[in-house]
Design an enzyme around this catalytic site. Structure first.
Site, short mmCIF file in Angstrom:
data_model
loop_
_atom_site.label_atom_id
_atom_site.label_comp_id
_atom_site.label_asym_id
_atom_site.label_seq_id
_atom_site.Cartn_x
_atom_site.Cartn_y
_atom_site.Cartn_z
N TYR A 192 18.58 8.83 27.60
CA TYR A 192 17.52 8.39 27.17
C TYR A 192 17.69 7.29 26.08
O TYR A 192 16.95 6.22 25.96
CB TYR A 192 16.77 9.66 26.64
CG TYR A 192 15.43 9.04 25.76
CD1 TYR A 192 14.28 8.99 26.46
CD2 TYR A 192 15.66 9.50 24.64
CE1 TYR A 192 13.08 8.90 25.88
CE2 TYR A 192 14.42 9.15 23.51
CZ TYR A 192 13.01 8.97 24.36
OH TYR A 192 11.96 8.79 23.72
N GLY A 193 18.77 7.57 25.29
CA GLY A 193 18.89 6.47 24.28
C GLY A 193 19.29 5.26 24.86
O GLY A 193 18.74 4.29 24.03
N LYS B 219 16.15 3.49 25.36
CA LYS B 219 15.54 3.11 24.35
C LYS B 219 16.00 1.69 23.72
O LYS B 219 15.44 0.90 22.88
CB LYS B 219 15.32 4.16 23.15
CG LYS B 219 14.46 5.36 23.54
CD LYS B 219 12.89 5.11 23.71
CE LYS B 219 12.38 4.84 24.79
NZ LYS B 219 10.97 4.60 24.91
N LYS C 181 0.94 -1.19 -0.01
CA LYS C 181 -0.05 -0.05 0.11
C LYS C 181 0.90 1.34 0.11
O LYS C 181 1.81 1.29 0.66
CB LYS C 181 -0.74 0.10 1.27
CG LYS C 181 -1.99 -1.24 1.31
CD LYS C 181 -2.82 -1.14 2.42
CE LYS C 181 -3.85 -2.21 2.47
NZ LYS C 181 -4.32 -2.63 3.72
N ASP D 87 -3.23 3.94 6.47
CA ASP D 87 -4.22 4.86 6.89
C ASP D 87 -4.88 3.81 7.89
O ASP D 87 -5.71 3.07 7.79
CB ASP D 87 -5.12 5.05 5.68
CG ASP D 87 -6.43 5.77 5.92
OD1 ASP D 87 -6.63 6.00 7.33
OD2 ASP D 87 -7.17 6.26 5.07
N SER E 107 0.42 4.00 1.31
CA SER E 107 0.65 4.75 2.57
C SER E 107 -0.23 3.92 3.77
O SER E 107 -1.17 3.24 3.46
CB SER E 107 0.18 6.34 2.59
OG SER E 107 -1.13 6.42 2.15
N GLY F 229 0.48 4.66 29.03
CA GLY F 229 0.79 6.30 28.61
C GLY F 229 -0.25 6.53 27.76
O GLY F 229 0.09 7.37 26.75
#
Length: 294
Positions: free
Chosen positions: A169-170, A173, A7, A11, A9, A28
């Site tokens: 922070y990295g 992650k 596809k 949706d 994009s 969250g």
């Protein structure tokens, strides 16, 4: 096959299937990407929303929240670990864990592993399609060299510039990605039909980003960032796409950007031994915290 793999994009209005009867948990979800993720999943389901208190910086709170879900629900089809703590100075929690690592990794580790029995039992239901999505970030590239042999390795106590905060922070992650890899390996070894992915939502313009970034980044954010809704697209794709179900080996344990599997660009992010060590150390840290409260 009833759907297209190419596809142009993504949706959510078109691509999210009917989720009636499925139970979904999104951490969250009170604002930002999490809110939009929960919103879209609710729109395509029975639209029944239940709030469960969850404080991911606390091991005991994360476990209690998961236990509340276990007591209330008979199945769990989709878990999206979306909540996150943005770059900040070192701040120890009540458990002695850096808050960034506690919220982004340890809390979600406790929450997820406590929910695993329910996720696994759901795979035995007719037509089951069980998935776990961990929201990571391209910021993993900033982690640098790491080791996860002890709690001290989790607690980067350096202070200083925004770049020091961003590296902390990295690292958290990177933990999200390695946790996904190791969790998938363990589930596969058990024969549990659960697909685990980690995703980068993209550069998203949220209130949290505005409040957390230095002025030079705030100025350019609007020019490069997408909305919270579009930032939720990769999480939604990983959680619900028919393609993921049809091609599990392509997606199991993988990292995704822009609704596509992407090969990580650092050796640490692909280090299976590091992933196992992270799991073992996290398990020990959690056990020590719980034992200290008895």
């Amino acid at each position: 096959m009833g759907f297209l793999f190419s596809k142009p994009s993504y949706d959510p209005d078109r691509d999210i299937p009917n989720l009636d009867g499925k139970i979904v948990v999104v951490t969250g979800s009170s604002s930002g990407i999490g809110y939009r993720t929960a919103e879209q999943l609710a729109i395509h389901g029975e639209d029944k929303l239940i709030w469960v208190p969850l404080e991911l910086s606390s091991v005991r709170s994360a476990k209690k929240a998961a236990e509340l879900i276990l007591a209330k629900e008979k199945r769990l089809d989709i878990l999206v670990n979306n909540a996150g703590h943005l770059p900040s100075d070192y701040e120890p929690t009540e458990d002695g864990i850096d808050k960034t690592v506690a919220v982004n990794h340890v809390g979600h580790f406790v929450f997820t592993t406590t929910l695993l029995p329910l996720l696994k039992s759901t795979t035995l239901e007719t037509g089951a399609d069980v998935r776990i999505v961990n929201v990571a970030s391209i910021s993993y590239k900033a982690a640098g060299r790491v080791k996860f042999d002890s709690l001290d390795d989790f607690n980067d106590k350096r202070t200083g510039t925004w770049f020091v905060k961003f590296r902390r922070y990295g690292r958290s992650k990177l933990m999200n990605m390695l946790f996904s890899t190791e969790l998938q390996r363990r589930l596969d070894d058990e024969g549990a039909a659960i697909i685990v992915t980690s995703v980068h939502p993209g550069a998203v313009h949220t209130e949290g980003a505005d409040n957390n970034n230095p002025i030079f980044i705030k100025v350019i954010l609007p020019f490069f960032c997408v909305s919270s809704l579009k930032g939720a697209y990769t999480s939604l794709f990983a959680a619900t796409s028919a393609e993921v179900a049809a091609l599990p080996d392509k997606y199991k344990g993988k990292y995704m950007e822009g609704c596509r599997v992407v090969k990580p660009s650092t050796k640490e992010a692909e280090d299976e031994l590091l992933a196992r060590k992270l799991w073992e150390t996290t398990k020990k840290v959690v056990a020590d915290v719980l034992a200290s409260s008895q």
